[in-house]
Write a protein that holds these residues in place. Sequence first.
Motif, mmCIF file in Angstrom:
data_model
loop_
_atom_site.group_PDB
_atom_site.id
_atom_site.type_symbol
_atom_site.label_atom_id
_atom_site.label_comp_id
_atom_site.label_asym_id
_atom_site.label_seq_id
_atom_site.Cartn_x
_atom_site.Cartn_y
_atom_site.Cartn_z
ATOM 1 N N LEU A 126 0.246 -1.238 -0.195
ATOM 2 C CA LEU A 126 -0.383 0.090 0.094
ATOM 3 C C LEU A 126 1.231 1.077 -0.376
ATOM 4 O O LEU A 126 0.466 2.283 -0.340
ATOM 5 C CB LEU A 126 -1.200 0.380 0.740
ATOM 6 N N GLU A 127 1.807 1.523 0.181
ATOM 7 C CA GLU A 127 2.621 2.280 0.589
ATOM 8 C C GLU A 127 3.305 2.622 -0.641
ATOM 9 O O GLU A 127 3.666 3.640 -1.101
ATOM 10 C CB GLU A 127 3.610 2.415 2.347
ATOM 11 N N HIS A 128 3.951 1.523 -1.139
ATOM 12 C CA HIS A 128 5.070 1.289 -2.445
ATOM 13 C C HIS A 128 3.506 2.262 -3.070
ATOM 14 O O HIS A 128 4.232 3.283 -3.949
ATOM 15 C CB HIS A 128 5.234 0.326 -2.864
ATOM 16 N N TYR A 129 2.806 1.928 -2.983
ATOM 17 C CA TYR A 129 1.758 2.265 -4.671
ATOM 18 C C TYR A 129 1.203 3.351 -4.743
ATOM 19 O O TYR A 129 0.244 3.450 -4.663
ATOM 20 C CB TYR A 129 1.475 0.329 -4.755
ATOM 21 N N GLN A 130 0.709 4.341 -3.354
ATOM 22 C CA GLN A 130 0.056 4.827 -2.618
ATOM 23 C C GLN A 130 -1.096 4.383 -2.470
ATOM 24 O O GLN A 130 -1.596 5.874 -2.936
ATOM 25 C CB GLN A 130 1.015 6.155 -3.131
ATOM 26 N N LEU A 131 -1.693 4.314 -1.829
ATOM 27 C CA LEU A 131 -2.803 3.674 -1.425
ATOM 28 C C LEU A 131 -3.245 4.143 -0.521
ATOM 29 O O LEU A 131 -2.275 3.564 0.716
ATOM 30 C CB LEU A 131 -3.094 1.738 -2.042
ATOM 31 N N PRO A 132 -4.772 4.375 -1.080
ATOM 32 C CA PRO A 132 -4.812 5.133 0.586
ATOM 33 C C PRO A 132 -5.073 3.385 1.632
ATOM 34 O O PRO A 132 -5.623 1.770 1.129
ATOM 35 C CB PRO A 132 -6.667 5.321 0.965
ATOM 36 N N GLU A 133 -5.355 3.483 3.274
ATOM 37 C CA GLU A 133 -5.704 1.865 3.762
ATOM 38 C C GLU A 133 -6.976 1.902 3.904
ATOM 39 O O GLU A 133 -7.791 3.375 3.394
ATOM 40 C CB GLU A 133 -5.013 2.523 4.750
ATOM 41 N N GLY A 134 -7.071 0.960 3.900
ATOM 42 C CA GLY A 134 -8.753 0.400 4.142
ATOM 43 C C GLY A 134 -8.905 -1.278 3.561
ATOM 44 O O GLY A 134 -8.779 -1.854 4.483
ATOM 45 N N LYS A 135 -9.947 -1.375 3.350
ATOM 46 C CA LYS A 135 -10.494 -2.779 3.196
ATOM 47 C C LYS A 135 -10.537 -3.463 2.341
ATOM 48 O O LYS A 135 -10.704 -3.350 0.951
ATOM 49 C CB LYS A 135 -11.963 -3.112 4.043
ATOM 50 N N TRP A 136 -9.082 -3.529 2.436
ATOM 51 C CA TRP A 136 -8.189 -4.126 1.190
ATOM 52 C C TRP A 136 -8.337 -5.834 0.569
ATOM 53 O O TRP A 136 -8.286 -6.273 2.349
ATOM 54 C CB TRP A 136 -7.089 -3.588 0.500
ATOM 55 N N LYS A 137 -8.244 -6.556 -0.137
ATOM 56 C CA LYS A 137 -8.568 -8.189 -0.119
ATOM 57 C C LYS A 137 -7.758 -8.130 -1.127
ATOM 58 O O LYS A 137 -7.574 -7.827 -2.074
ATOM 59 C CB LYS A 137 -9.888 -7.985 -0.523
ATOM 60 N N VAL A 138 -6.724 -9.410 -0.557
ATOM 61 C CA VAL A 138 -6.091 -10.344 -1.669
ATOM 62 C C VAL A 138 -6.386 -10.764 -1.880
ATOM 63 O O VAL A 138 -7.307 -12.245 -2.038
ATOM 64 C CB VAL A 138 -4.770 -10.658 -1.559
ATOM 65 N N VAL A 139 -7.025 -10.981 -3.820
ATOM 66 C CA VAL A 139 -7.484 -12.490 -4.563
ATOM 67 C C VAL A 139 -6.084 -12.902 -5.394
ATOM 68 O O VAL A 139 -5.839 -12.525 -6.378
ATOM 69 C CB VAL A 139 -8.328 -12.291 -4.979
ATOM 70 N N SER A 140 -6.488 -14.299 -5.270
ATOM 71 C CA SER A 140 -5.455 -15.211 -5.855
ATOM 72 C C SER A 140 -5.964 -15.260 -6.949
ATOM 73 O O SER A 140 -6.987 -15.774 -7.327
ATOM 74 C CB SER A 140 -4.567 -16.623 -5.000
ATOM 75 N N MET A 141 -4.958 -14.606 -8.266
ATOM 76 C CA MET A 141 -5.596 -15.103 -10.303
ATOM 77 C C MET A 141 -4.518 -15.500 -10.258
ATOM 78 O O MET A 141 -3.658 -14.578 -10.735
ATOM 79 C CB MET A 141 -5.994 -13.835 -10.162
ATOM 80 N N PHE A 142 -4.499 -15.953 -11.401
ATOM 81 C CA PHE A 142 -3.497 -16.529 -11.953
ATOM 82 C C PHE A 142 -3.539 -16.133 -14.382
ATOM 83 O O PHE A 142 -4.401 -16.706 -14.102
ATOM 84 C CB PHE A 142 -3.214 -17.602 -13.075
ATOM 85 N N VAL A 143 -3.373 -15.360 -14.576
ATOM 86 C CA VAL A 143 -3.900 -14.607 -15.838
ATOM 87 C C VAL A 143 -2.752 -15.273 -17.165
ATOM 88 O O VAL A 143 -1.912 -15.509 -16.597
ATOM 89 C CB VAL A 143 -3.722 -13.165 -16.140
ATOM 90 N N VAL A 144 -3.386 -16.207 -17.734
ATOM 91 C CA VAL A 144 -3.023 -16.255 -18.834
ATOM 92 C C VAL A 144 -3.025 -16.114 -19.992
ATOM 93 O O VAL A 144 -4.043 -15.015 -20.206
ATOM 94 C CB VAL A 144 -2.846 -18.012 -19.057
ATOM 95 N N SER A 145 -2.290 -16.031 -21.439
ATOM 96 C CA SER A 145 -2.336 -15.481 -22.119
ATOM 97 C C SER A 145 -3.944 -16.223 -23.275
ATOM 98 O O SER A 145 -4.575 -15.254 -24.249
ATOM 99 C CB SER A 145 -1.683 -14.773 -23.081
#
Length: 78
Positions: A32-51
Motif C-alpha cells: 500500500l505504501e509503495h503504490y501510495q494506496l489509501p488504507e482501507g478494506k483491501w482484499k488479496v485475491v489469488s488469480m493466475f492470468v494467462v494469455s
Amino acid sequence: MEITKIFKGEKSFLVKHQKREKWVVENSDVVLEHYQLPEGKWKVVSMFVVSEHIISRDLEKNNTQFLGIKELTAKTFR
C-alpha cells in the motif's frame, strides 16, 4: 509437461505464485505504501492470468483462479 510446469513441484508456476501471494498478504502495508494506496478494506485475491486457455487448469484441482486475458473484465475485480 504443461501440468508439471504449472502445478507440480517446488519450482512450478503455481507454487511460485502462491509464495508471492503469501508475501503480499503478509506485507500488505508495504504494498500500500509503495503504490501510495489509501488504507482501507483491501482484499488479496489469488488469480493466475494467462494469455491463452490452458486445458490443464480444468484437470488439476487448486484454490487459485485461472483466467485467460480475454476473460478479464471490471466485474472480475469486484
